[in-house]
Enzyme design. Sequence first.
Site, short mmCIF file in Angstrom:
data_model
loop_
_atom_site.label_atom_id
_atom_site.label_comp_id
_atom_site.label_asym_id
_atom_site.label_seq_id
_atom_site.Cartn_x
_atom_site.Cartn_y
_atom_site.Cartn_z
N HIS A 82 9.30 -12.04 10.80
CA HIS A 82 9.63 -12.27 9.39
C HIS A 82 9.21 -11.07 8.52
O HIS A 82 8.12 -10.54 8.68
CB HIS A 82 8.90 -13.52 8.88
CG HIS A 82 9.53 -14.11 7.66
ND1 HIS A 82 9.43 -13.52 6.42
CD2 HIS A 82 10.26 -15.24 7.48
CE1 HIS A 82 10.07 -14.26 5.53
NE2 HIS A 82 10.59 -15.30 6.15
N GLY A 163 -2.22 -5.29 -11.77
CA GLY A 163 -2.99 -4.62 -10.73
C GLY A 163 -2.67 -3.15 -10.58
O GLY A 163 -1.84 -2.59 -11.31
N HIS A 168 -2.89 -2.22 -1.47
CA HIS A 168 -4.18 -2.56 -0.85
C HIS A 168 -4.11 -2.16 0.62
O HIS A 168 -3.14 -2.49 1.31
CB HIS A 168 -4.46 -4.05 -0.99
CG HIS A 168 -5.82 -4.47 -0.56
ND1 HIS A 168 -6.19 -4.54 0.77
CD2 HIS A 168 -6.91 -4.85 -1.28
CE1 HIS A 168 -7.45 -4.95 0.84
NE2 HIS A 168 -7.90 -5.14 -0.38
N PRO A 169 -5.09 -1.46 1.16
CA PRO A 169 -4.96 -0.89 2.51
C PRO A 169 -4.74 -1.91 3.63
O PRO A 169 -4.07 -1.60 4.62
CB PRO A 169 -6.28 -0.14 2.71
CG PRO A 169 -7.21 -0.68 1.67
CD PRO A 169 -6.35 -1.08 0.53
N ALA A 171 -4.30 -5.61 2.81
CA ALA A 171 -3.68 -6.84 2.30
C ALA A 171 -2.35 -6.59 1.60
O ALA A 171 -1.68 -7.55 1.21
CB ALA A 171 -4.64 -7.56 1.35
N GLY A 172 -1.94 -5.34 1.41
CA GLY A 172 -0.64 -5.03 0.86
C GLY A 172 -0.49 -5.41 -0.60
O GLY A 172 -1.33 -5.07 -1.44
#
Length: 302
Positions: A82, A163, A168-169, A171-172
């Site tokens: 997915h 944001g 985020h390295p 968590a994206g």
Amino acid sequence: MKSTLVECVPNVSEGRRADVVGRIAAAALGPGRTVVDQSLDPDHNRAVITLVGQPAPLAEGVLELVGRAIEEIDLRTHRGAHPRMGAVDVVPFVPVRGITMDDCVALSRDVGARIAERFNLPVYLYEASATSAQRANLATIRKGEFEGFAEKITDPQWRPDFGPQRVHPSAGVVAAGAREFLVAYNINLATTDLGAAKEIAKAVRYSSGGLRYVKALGFALPDRGIVQVSMNLTNVRKTPILRVFDLVRREAERRGVLVAGSEIVGMVPREALYDVASAALQVEGFSAKDMVLEERIEATLP
């Protein structure tokens, strides 16, 4: 007077480790909110967690869930069929009782801003909460996925709604929004021909000339030796499940392929299944409130 109820259906990028998904879901528990379902798909490597509650407590539960997911999931090692762009990929809010879509839009924007502030995550608003027409479609936001987002996010037109303008390295990024009930519905095909699944998905999805309110992709499920037409049905009142199933079956038969079965991921409104039963059985004058025992009981008992 009935209390206000909202549904939230976070999709997290983990569908193979049940213990991890269990801990993420448990983090959302608390007064005024509960977890009503967890659906894991190992091939997609994705889980759908269904929460319901009153707006303010539910918001707190979602924040706790996001925090736990960031601790548990690292997209740098995540692989699955997915598409995904975040450890918590999407956080949709759905009005259930005593609340409007506008209320859910406001709730999603508040939660999105708090996710960005607390976890230093880029957040995009989508569907009814979108700040531009370009961002209304989740697939458009997600294009490029986690691996391509580091470059995409630097484009001024893809500046996050909340944001930092950097991924985020581990968590994206995450999408938050408000929408109507959505049914995640997959139809499995008794073949390994991925091309056939993609052709059928193209025939059924609205964006390429198929059925209104249907989004569809074709996936291979190598562990099961089959392929799948994976769909989101965004309005099952106007495009019923049975109509979608019949079209996929006809398109498969035209290609000499049999349907191996179908799956509902997560929860489904009962009216959608009543529609299937009524149409499949050709029941004359079908009325759930008059013919379904449990509906009559609920209507007559205090």
